[in-house]
Motif scaffolding. Structure first.
Motif, short mmCIF file in Angstrom:
data_model
loop_
_atom_site.label_atom_id
_atom_site.label_comp_id
_atom_site.label_asym_id
_atom_site.label_seq_id
_atom_site.Cartn_x
_atom_site.Cartn_y
_atom_site.Cartn_z
N ALA A 78 15.95 38.73 50.73
CA ALA A 78 16.72 37.53 51.03
C ALA A 78 18.18 37.86 50.82
O ALA A 78 18.51 38.75 50.03
N PRO A 79 19.08 37.19 51.49
CA PRO A 79 20.51 37.50 51.34
C PRO A 79 21.08 36.96 50.05
O PRO A 79 20.59 35.98 49.49
N ILE A 80 22.13 37.60 49.58
CA ILE A 80 22.89 37.10 48.43
C ILE A 80 23.71 35.90 48.89
O ILE A 80 24.37 35.94 49.92
N LEU A 81 23.68 34.85 48.10
CA LEU A 81 24.41 33.64 48.48
C LEU A 81 25.32 33.10 47.40
O LEU A 81 26.11 32.21 47.65
N ARG A 82 25.19 33.59 46.20
CA ARG A 82 26.05 33.13 45.11
C ARG A 82 26.60 34.33 44.36
O ARG A 82 25.91 35.31 44.16
N MET A 83 27.85 34.21 43.97
CA MET A 83 28.51 35.28 43.26
C MET A 83 28.43 35.06 41.76
O MET A 83 28.65 33.93 41.28
N SER A 84 28.09 36.09 41.02
CA SER A 84 28.07 35.99 39.57
C SER A 84 29.47 36.23 39.04
O SER A 84 30.31 36.85 39.69
N GLY A 85 29.74 35.72 37.87
CA GLY A 85 31.07 35.90 37.29
C GLY A 85 31.43 34.73 36.40
O GLY A 85 30.70 33.75 36.29
N ARG A 86 32.55 34.85 35.76
CA ARG A 86 33.01 33.82 34.83
C ARG A 86 34.11 32.97 35.45
O ARG A 86 34.84 33.41 36.32
N GLY A 87 34.22 31.75 34.94
CA GLY A 87 35.30 30.88 35.36
C GLY A 87 35.06 30.24 36.72
O GLY A 87 34.03 30.43 37.36
N TYR A 256 43.63 22.73 51.76
CA TYR A 256 42.82 22.65 50.53
C TYR A 256 43.08 23.79 49.54
O TYR A 256 42.82 23.62 48.34
N LEU A 257 43.59 24.92 50.00
CA LEU A 257 43.81 26.03 49.07
C LEU A 257 44.73 25.65 47.90
O LEU A 257 44.37 25.86 46.74
N PRO A 258 45.92 25.10 48.16
CA PRO A 258 46.77 24.74 47.02
C PRO A 258 46.15 23.67 46.13
O PRO A 258 46.37 23.68 44.91
N ARG A 259 45.36 22.79 46.71
CA ARG A 259 44.70 21.76 45.91
C ARG A 259 43.70 22.38 44.94
O ARG A 259 43.67 22.05 43.74
N LEU A 260 42.85 23.27 45.45
CA LEU A 260 41.85 23.90 44.60
C LEU A 260 42.50 24.81 43.56
O LEU A 260 42.02 24.91 42.42
N LEU A 261 43.59 25.47 43.94
CA LEU A 261 44.31 26.29 42.96
C LEU A 261 44.85 25.42 41.84
O LEU A 261 44.78 25.79 40.65
N ASP A 262 45.36 24.25 42.19
CA ASP A 262 45.88 23.32 41.18
C ASP A 262 44.76 22.82 40.26
O ASP A 262 45.00 22.48 39.10
N GLU A 263 43.53 22.79 40.78
CA GLU A 263 42.40 22.34 39.98
C GLU A 263 41.82 23.45 39.12
O GLU A 263 40.85 23.24 38.38
N GLY A 264 42.39 24.63 39.22
CA GLY A 264 41.96 25.73 38.36
C GLY A 264 40.98 26.71 38.98
O GLY A 264 40.44 27.57 38.28
N TYR A 265 40.78 26.62 40.30
CA TYR A 265 39.88 27.56 40.96
C TYR A 265 40.61 28.85 41.29
O TYR A 265 41.83 28.86 41.52
N HIS A 266 39.84 29.93 41.33
CA HIS A 266 40.35 31.24 41.70
C HIS A 266 39.50 31.77 42.85
O HIS A 266 38.35 31.38 43.02
N PHE A 267 40.07 32.67 43.64
CA PHE A 267 39.37 33.20 44.82
C PHE A 267 39.38 34.71 44.76
O PHE A 267 40.38 35.34 44.42
N THR A 268 38.25 35.29 45.08
CA THR A 268 38.10 36.73 44.99
C THR A 268 37.24 37.25 46.14
O THR A 268 36.95 36.50 47.08
N VAL A 269 36.88 38.51 46.08
CA VAL A 269 36.03 39.13 47.10
C VAL A 269 34.74 39.60 46.43
O VAL A 269 34.69 39.76 45.22
N PRO A 270 33.68 39.84 47.21
CA PRO A 270 32.43 40.32 46.61
C PRO A 270 32.63 41.69 45.97
O PRO A 270 33.39 42.51 46.47
N ARG A 271 31.93 41.93 44.88
CA ARG A 271 32.15 43.15 44.11
C ARG A 271 30.87 43.95 43.96
O ARG A 271 29.79 43.41 43.75
#
Length: 275
Positions: A78-87, A256-271
């Motif tokens: 099955a495909p990966i659909l959720r990323m593990s990590g903190r925060g 929406y990007l600046p809104r989510l950043l203001d809410e404390g979200y971070h964005f990354t790439v799969p690792r």
């Protein structure tokens, strides 16, 4: 076309549901809604890749630099659909491109907020827009494989599937600087052959958790609402930067990007880690 799309999406949803039963931890369920796209119109010869920047010399998808050729991976069911990590970390992904009318605007927005994203490109689009893949590499984004012509892979032979994937990886390597480590099946339609070929070619299958349904052009505000309501730690957001008029997607991401950043979200790439 709408009837065919319903059939394709229904089949993809069934595949995602079946795959979810065998998932654990990183694996959930999902289906792809990427629309079939016409072949690109004839145009000028694709420009050569830009000179690699410092980003190309950094490890983009793990703690150590990836090997020159992707190593074989385990065969998934099955495909990966959720990323593990903190925060409050999320993944932004874009399918079907690159498209010179929309992808540059998305890249501009990502650059403005110093955000990295993952672009699952189709070979026929990448071949005509190699300069955009080079820019993605220069700016630290990850480029994944989305096949050459965006077919329903479950209706192809193993050899045909291999051709779709390998030809796209070849173009990505020439323009981006390395072969892709991630794969997303058109319409979310994986089967045993696709999973096995992904493993042989050293790619992991990545789907998504939050579908913006932007390919239906539901309106900018609707796309924004779906992403903001779905925002949560570890989710993978699905967008499209080609395959139709994607101006709504461009505006939505910009909003929406600046809104989510203001809410404390971070964005990354799969690792992925290498030993």
């Amino acid at each position: 076309m709408l009837t065919r799309r319903r059939v394709l999406l229904a089949g993809a949803a069934a595949l995602g549901a079946a795959g979810a039963a065998g998932t654990a931890g990183l694996l959930l369920s999902g289906s792809s809604h990427s629309p079939a796209r016409p072949a690109p119109a004839a145009g000028p010869q694709a420009r050569s890749a830009l000179k690699p920047s410092a980003y190309r010399l950094r490890p983009l998808t793990g703690d150590a630099a990836p090997p020159a050729q992707p190593l074989p991976t385990k065969v998934r069911h099955a495909p990966i659909l959720r990323m593990s990590g903190r925060g409050n970390t999320m993944l932004l992904t874009f399918d079907d491109g690159p498209n010179p009318d929309y992808t540059p605007h998305i890249l501009d927005t990502l650059a403005k907020y110093d955000i990295r994203a993952t672009f699952f490109v189709c070979g026929e689009m990448a071949d005509w827009n190699r300069n955009l893949l080079a820019r993605m590499a220069d700016e630290g984004h990850v480029v994944g494989n989305h096949t050459w012509t965006h077919p329903l892979l479950t209706q192809l032979s193993r050899g045909e599937i291999r051709d779709e994937i390998e030809s796209t990886s070849d173009v990505i390597e020439k323009a981006y600087g390395q072969r892709p480590l991630w794969f997303r099946a058109p319409y979310g339609a994986w089967n045993r052959d696709v999973f096995q070929l992904n493993a042989e070619m050293g790619m992991e299958p990545l789907a998504w958790t939050v579908d913006s349904f932007d390919w239906t052009t539901p309106g900018t505000s609707t796309i924004i609402r779906r992403v903001e309501h779905g925002a949560a730690p570890g989710v993978v957001v699905l967008h499209h930067d080609a395959g139709g008029d994607r101006s709504q997607t461009v505006r939505a991401v910009r909003t929406y990007l600046p809104r989510l950043l203001d809410e404390g979200y971070h964005f990354t790439v799969p690792r992925r880690k290498y030993t």
